[in-house]
Design a protein around this motif. Structure first.
Motif, PDB file in Angstrom:
ATOM      1  N   SER A  34     -26.980 -38.611  12.044  1.00  0.00           N
ATOM      2  CA  SER A  34     -26.590 -39.690  12.944  1.00  0.00           C
ATOM      3  C   SER A  34     -27.522 -39.751  14.158  1.00  0.00           C
ATOM      4  CB  SER A  34     -25.151 -39.477  13.419  1.00  0.00           C
ATOM      5  OG  SER A  34     -25.107 -38.482  14.410  1.00  0.00           O
ATOM      6  N   ILE A  47     -31.396 -45.683   9.829  1.00  0.00           N
ATOM      7  CA  ILE A  47     -30.345 -46.665  10.117  1.00  0.00           C
ATOM      8  C   ILE A  47     -29.220 -46.549   9.095  1.00  0.00           C
ATOM      9  CG2 ILE A  47     -29.829 -49.141  10.141  1.00  0.00           C
ATOM     10  CD1 ILE A  47     -32.694 -49.492  11.339  1.00  0.00           C
ATOM     11  N   MET A  48     -29.581 -46.396   7.817  1.00  0.00           N
ATOM     12  CA  MET A  48     -28.557 -46.267   6.774  1.00  0.00           C
ATOM     13  C   MET A  48     -27.730 -44.996   6.969  1.00  0.00           C
ATOM     14  SD  MET A  48     -30.197 -47.833   3.279  1.00  0.00           S
ATOM     15  CE  MET A  48     -31.400 -46.547   3.111  1.00  0.00           C
ATOM     16  N   SER A  49     -28.374 -43.892   7.354  1.00  0.00           N
ATOM     17  CA  SER A  49     -27.608 -42.656   7.574  1.00  0.00           C
ATOM     18  C   SER A  49     -26.655 -42.810   8.746  1.00  0.00           C
ATOM     19  CB  SER A  49     -28.543 -41.464   7.789  1.00  0.00           C
ATOM     20  OG  SER A  49     -29.256 -41.589   8.998  1.00  0.00           O
ATOM     21  N   SER A  50     -27.048 -43.587   9.758  1.00  0.00           N
ATOM     22  CA  SER A  50     -26.150 -43.843  10.886  1.00  0.00           C
ATOM     23  C   SER A  50     -24.922 -44.625  10.428  1.00  0.00           C
ATOM     24  CB  SER A  50     -26.878 -44.643  11.970  1.00  0.00           C
ATOM     25  OG  SER A  50     -27.957 -43.919  12.464  1.00  0.00           O
ATOM     26  N   ILE A  51     -25.111 -45.553   9.525  1.00  0.00           N
ATOM     27  CA  ILE A  51     -23.996 -46.326   8.991  1.00  0.00           C
ATOM     28  C   ILE A  51     -23.064 -45.423   8.183  1.00  0.00           C
ATOM     29  CG2 ILE A  51     -23.381 -48.168   7.356  1.00  0.00           C
ATOM     30  CD1 ILE A  51     -25.992 -49.595   8.324  1.00  0.00           C
ATOM     31  N   VAL A  52     -23.647 -44.523   7.376  1.00  0.00           N
ATOM     32  CA  VAL A  52     -22.837 -43.615   6.562  1.00  0.00           C
ATOM     33  C   VAL A  52     -21.979 -42.713   7.441  1.00  0.00           C
ATOM     34  CG1 VAL A  52     -22.949 -41.650   4.967  1.00  0.00           C
ATOM     35  CG2 VAL A  52     -24.338 -43.672   4.548  1.00  0.00           C
ATOM     36  N   SER A  54     -20.951 -43.263  10.449  1.00  0.00           N
ATOM     37  CA  SER A  54     -19.931 -44.091  11.087  1.00  0.00           C
ATOM     38  C   SER A  54     -18.775 -44.370  10.131  1.00  0.00           C
ATOM     39  CB  SER A  54     -20.530 -45.412  11.559  1.00  0.00           C
ATOM     40  OG  SER A  54     -21.524 -45.184  12.511  1.00  0.00           O
ATOM     41  N   LEU A  55     -19.092 -44.665   8.888  1.00  0.00           N
ATOM     42  CA  LEU A  55     -18.051 -44.928   7.898  1.00  0.00           C
ATOM     43  C   LEU A  55     -17.237 -43.669   7.593  1.00  0.00           C
ATOM     44  CD1 LEU A  55     -19.985 -47.272   5.444  1.00  0.00           C
ATOM     45  CD2 LEU A  55     -18.237 -47.911   7.115  1.00  0.00           C
ATOM     46  N   LYS A  85     -14.890 -43.029  10.449  1.00  0.00           N
ATOM     47  CA  LYS A  85     -13.784 -43.992  10.366  1.00  0.00           C
ATOM     48  C   LYS A  85     -12.776 -43.561   9.304  1.00  0.00           C
ATOM     49  CE  LYS A  85     -12.924 -48.919   9.940  1.00  0.00           C
ATOM     50  NZ  LYS A  85     -13.513 -50.232   9.776  1.00  0.00           N
TER      51      LYS A  85
END
Length: 131
Positions: free
Chosen positions: A31, A100-105, A107-108, A111
């Motif tokens: 992240s 960027i994709m790892s940051s999204i992962v 975050s998900l 959540k």
């Protein structure tokens, strides 16, 4: 210390490390959160040092190093293209995209942990009210 343990975000972090250990730590390393923040937060959890902290930190730091290097390369390519040179490389775009994709992962995942923890707490509260 009680203030930290009563914080809902710390509760999510603590539950994540207890449930998934090294997987959670490696996602945290991917992240964009600064590593010193992650280090302080993980130090307050019951994470095992070598298996759940040290090894994922070593493995998880490599992509961030590559991402930072590729951002520098991308900046160099931008300067080169501004001066008329065609030095741009595909890798300069791929590694920041992976970051960027790892940051999204992460975050998900956070959540999902938050939602799971809330469901467990609400079911335990409902169970205690019914008794």
């Amino acid at each position: 210390m009680n203030l930290v343990h009563s914080n809902k975000y710390f509760h999510i972090l603590s539950s994540g490390t207890e449930r998934d250990g090294w997987r959670f730590v490696i996602l945290a390393r991917f992240s964009p959160i600064p590593s010193y923040v992650i280090n302080y937060a993980l130090a307050a959890t019951n994470v095992r040092f070598i298996v759940d902290f040290l090894l994922p930190t070593v493995v998880g730091s490599v992509p961030m190093i590559l991402q930072n290097t590729s951002i520098g390369s991308l900046a160099g390519a931008a300067v080169a293209s501004a001066s008329g040179s065609q030095k741009s490389k595909v890798w300069s775009y791929i590694l920041p995209s992976l970051g960027i994709m790892s940051s999204i992962v992460i975050s998900l995942r956070i959540k999902k942990y938050s939602r799971d923890i809330n469901m467990v707490e609400s079911s335990s509260t409902d169970h205690s009210k019914s008794e």
